[in-house]
Design an enzyme around this catalytic site. Structure first.
Site, short mmCIF file in Angstrom:
data_model
loop_
_atom_site.label_atom_id
_atom_site.label_comp_id
_atom_site.label_asym_id
_atom_site.label_seq_id
_atom_site.Cartn_x
_atom_site.Cartn_y
_atom_site.Cartn_z
N LYS A 1 -7.53 -3.31 3.05
CA LYS A 1 -6.28 -2.63 3.36
C LYS A 1 -5.87 -2.94 4.78
O LYS A 1 -6.69 -2.89 5.70
CB LYS A 1 -6.41 -1.13 3.12
CG LYS A 1 -7.55 -0.48 3.84
CD LYS A 1 -7.73 0.97 3.44
CE LYS A 1 -8.93 1.57 4.14
NZ LYS A 1 -9.33 2.87 3.66
N LYS B 1 0.87 -1.17 0.00
CA LYS B 1 0.00 0.00 0.00
C LYS B 1 0.91 1.22 0.00
O LYS B 1 1.57 1.52 0.99
CB LYS B 1 -0.91 0.00 1.23
CG LYS B 1 -1.91 1.15 1.21
CD LYS B 1 -2.92 1.03 2.32
CE LYS B 1 -4.05 2.02 2.17
NZ LYS B 1 -3.63 3.41 2.07
N GLU C 1 -1.20 4.55 -8.24
CA GLU C 1 -0.86 5.53 -7.20
C GLU C 1 0.39 6.30 -7.65
O GLU C 1 1.37 5.68 -8.06
CB GLU C 1 -0.60 4.76 -5.90
CG GLU C 1 -0.39 5.61 -4.69
CD GLU C 1 -1.66 5.89 -3.87
OE1 GLU C 1 -2.78 5.57 -4.35
OE2 GLU C 1 -1.52 6.44 -2.78
N PHE D 1 -1.65 -0.40 -10.85
CA PHE D 1 -2.08 -1.70 -10.36
C PHE D 1 -3.35 -2.22 -11.02
O PHE D 1 -3.80 -3.31 -10.71
CB PHE D 1 -2.21 -1.72 -8.83
CG PHE D 1 -2.94 -0.54 -8.22
CD1 PHE D 1 -4.29 -0.40 -8.37
CD2 PHE D 1 -2.24 0.40 -7.50
CE1 PHE D 1 -4.96 0.68 -7.80
CE2 PHE D 1 -2.89 1.48 -6.92
CZ PHE D 1 -4.26 1.62 -7.07
P1 AMP Z 1 -7.24 4.68 2.21
O1 AMP Z 1 -6.88 5.98 1.55
O2 AMP Z 1 -6.55 4.45 3.54
O3 AMP Z 1 -8.74 4.46 2.23
O4 AMP Z 1 -6.67 3.50 1.31
C1 AMP Z 1 -7.04 3.32 -0.01
C2 AMP Z 1 -6.05 4.01 -0.90
O5 AMP Z 1 -4.80 3.37 -0.89
C3 AMP Z 1 -6.42 3.96 -2.36
O6 AMP Z 1 -7.38 4.90 -2.70
C4 AMP Z 1 -5.09 4.25 -3.04
O7 AMP Z 1 -4.91 5.66 -3.15
C5 AMP Z 1 -4.08 3.75 -2.04
N1 AMP Z 1 -3.27 2.63 -2.53
C6 AMP Z 1 -1.94 2.51 -2.32
N2 AMP Z 1 -1.45 1.39 -2.85
C7 AMP Z 1 -2.49 0.76 -3.45
C8 AMP Z 1 -2.62 -0.47 -4.17
N3 AMP Z 1 -1.58 -1.27 -4.37
N4 AMP Z 1 -3.86 -0.80 -4.62
C9 AMP Z 1 -4.93 0.01 -4.41
N5 AMP Z 1 -4.87 1.17 -3.73
C10 AMP Z 1 -3.67 1.55 -3.25
#
Ligand code: AMP
Length: 574
Positions: free
Chosen positions: A436, A235, A283, A330
């Site tokens: 996540k 992530k 990202e 991704f």
């Molecule tokens: P959050 O912002 O904590 O809700 O986490 C989701 C976000 O993680 C997504 O909207 C992406 O911006 C980010 N992200 C980072 N790495 C990845 C990945 N490998 N796949 C999907 N989302 C990712």
């Protein structure tokens, strides 16, 4: 416009979803198609269709001054009305003098919006807004201002307008949703529904599709509780970006659907080298290139490093050199005329590999490597890589996930994304197909220094808190949080704050610095927004610390410590 405003009043008057849909459907059917199409856009809370990306650039402050002017009311009166309503449109309905209005149609109103969008500078825009508001009734002004500020606040989401279109013209909801997604235009979708041509739309590129979102999980066990085998990626802590590439032309959209291409001038040329028309999801991160070490992987840096690159229209060569970025891709949503959303992730992943491998510019494709460790054929290649396939691993046991999680954190990434290989891409949805797993976040104990009245259901209560950490004998502000406490707690705190106000600044009250809160956040950034020189990213109130005195709140040194640890990560494990 008057009928639309009256319809909005009816929609606001019921909390029942089905009634709202029926009211919208009846209204749409009662209008001629072009009028109904514009109305559908307005009812979605926007002046223009999504794909157009036109913005009015007439912000709250400008509208506020026009209202002050036209109403002839002094500022404190308007502030007082705003406190009660929490909404500029509702204030307008109350303070504007009642008049008959010229009965402008919604298409005429949209033309006026276009003129406001095209006008240059606040003076020209204000003049047009003033002219418009002086030709309509206060009720119309109410909804026109709501549309201009992008929020109707009548409990009607675009998804309900889609349902109303399906109901009004006898099509299925799925057909309407699909056409709206492909076109990015609910008005045009309505026109197709009305002429029974919903099977016709083809993908319109260069407007953003919704992003698929992830649900949080607390543990590696939970990470595998929804599906047995998982695709696992790091992530990355950057910004989500959807890239549209066709005919050598490239546009990149943020999660808020804004066009952010100009902020990343190093990406379009590389993306244009992909031989097919594509829509990619990934990202954008600040990237550390390890000069002269072809076998050493580059790596993503935390968000604080990327921060300097955001929100800029012009990016200097110097800044691009100092803070290089990479786009970690991704997913692929569309290629060569075909929308891939319904294909399983497993297949989309393969398509993505093939596409990137065929890219004209080899820097896209030739980075190889295991999870997060990328190796390059040459130092030159390592230093020029701008678009990378995010490495994917597989896991089918919590132990494997734990190992990947530790490795991701050691590389300085936030944690893991755990994805179901069989899942379709669901735009705008937060389901259990993407999960996540993040690191435990630090928290700070802070002191509330100022409070503001809230919006929406938080009208009339002090729900937005500005808070500070200690810096020697002083308190320095470090953030502002909107939520986290229950309604009952907020009401109780409102009473306390009103009794302990030091200075009433209208919408904001400076209060005695006595209340200690524990706040969680994703990250600490350098910022001149607050006088501490730092700002918390996504702060959330965890709880009130009644057990703590302000003297026991955290110091600025603690915030600096957290900032430094997110900046410098331990060396990467192999
Ligand atoms: P959050 O912002 O904590 O809700 O986490 C989701 C976000 O993680 C997504 O909207 C992406 O911006 C980010 N992200 C980072 N790495 C990845 C990945 N490998 N796949 C999907 N989302 C990712």
């Amino acid at each position: 416009m008057l009928q639309l405003a009256q319809t909005c009043e009816q929609i606001a008057a019921t909390t029942k979803k089905l009634e709202k849909i029926a009211i919208v459907a009846d209204y749409l059917k009662s209008r001629a198609i072009p009028e109904a199409a514009v109305s559908a856009v307005f009812l979605s809370g926007r002046p223009f269709p999504v794909w157009e990306e036109t913005t009015l650039n007439a912000g709250g402050a400008l509208l506020w001054r026009v209202l002050e002017d036209l109403s002839g009311r002094p500022e404190p009166d308007l502030s007082e009305a705003y406190r009660r309503h929490g909404d500029l449109g509702a204030v307008a309905a109350e303070v504007l003098p009642s008049r008959a209005g010229r009965d402008l149609s919604v298409t005429e109103i949209q033309d006026r919006f276009r003129k406001i969008a095209a006008a240059r500078g606040p003076a020209a825009k204000s003049a047009l807004v003033r002219e418009l508001l002086s030709q309509i009734t206060p009720l119309e002004a109410k909804y026109i201002l709501k549309i201009m500020t992008g929020d109707l606040r009548i409990g009607l989401k675009e998804s309900l307008v889609e349902e109303a279109i399906a109901k009004a013209y006898g099509s299925t909801l799925a057909q309407v949703q699909r056409a709206n997604m492909l076109l990015g235009d609910i008005g045009q979708t309505l026109e197709l529904a009305a002429s029974a041509k919903l099977d016709q739309p083809t993908m319109r590129m260069f407007h953003s599709l919704g992003f698929m979102l992830a649900s949080p999980v607390e543990s590696a066990e939970e990470g595998l509780s929804y599906f047995e085998n998982a695709f696992v990626e790091d992530k990355y802590d950057g910004i989500r970006a959807q890239a549209h590439c066709a005919g050598g032309y490239v546009k990149i959209f943020s999660r808020t659907r804004d066009d952010i291409t100009e902020s990343f001038p190093e990406l379009p040329d590389v993306l244009a080298g992909i031989p097919q028309d594509v829509i990619l999801d990934g990202e954008i991160v600040a990237w550390s290139y390890l000069v002269g070490e072809p076998n050493e992987p580059g790596r993503a840096l935390p968000f604080s490093a990327l921060q300097q690159r955001l929100g800029r229209k012009k990016v200097s060569d110097e800044l691009m050199r100092r803070v290089p970025v990479a786009y970690l891709v991704f997913d692929v949503l569309y290629t060569g005329g075909e929308l891939l959303l319904e294909r399983p992730l497993r297949e989309r992943g393969k398509t993505l590999d093939t596409l990137l491998a065929a890219a004209r510019n080899p820097v896209v494709a030739r980075a190889r490597g295991a999870q997060g460790r990328l190796t390059f054929d040459s130092a030159e290649q390592a230093n020029n890589t701008r678009v990378l396939r995010a490495p994917v691993s597989q896991a089918s046991s919590p132990q494997e996930l734990e190992k990947l999680f530790d490795a991701a954190q050691a590389r300085g990434n936030e944690g893991l994304m755990i994805k179901d290989p069989e899942s379709p891409y669901m735009p705008g949805r937060r389901g259990k197909s993407w999960l996540k797993l993040k690191r435990e976040l630090a928290t700070l104990d802070v002191v509330v220094t100022a409070v503001e009245y809230g919006h929406g259901k938080r009208i009339g209560v002090l729900s937005d808190y500005t808070f500070a950490v200690r810096d020697g004998e002083r308190l320095v502000n470090i953030g502002k949080a909107y939520s986290g406490l229950t309604d009952a707690k907020i009401a109780e705190m409102t009473k306390w704050f009103l009794e302990h106000t030091i200075e009433d600044q209208g919408l904001r009250l400076i209060v005695e610095p006595k209340i200690v809160l524990e706040v969680a956040f994703n990250n600490i950034m350098k910022s001149d927004r607050h006088n501490s020189g730092f700002a918390l990213r996504f702060p959330r109130i965890v709880r009130l610390r009644r057990d703590k005195l302000p003297e026991e709140a955290d110091r600025i040194e603690r915030a600096k410590e957290i900032y430094e640890t997110q900046k410098f990560h331990p060396p990467m494990s192999s």
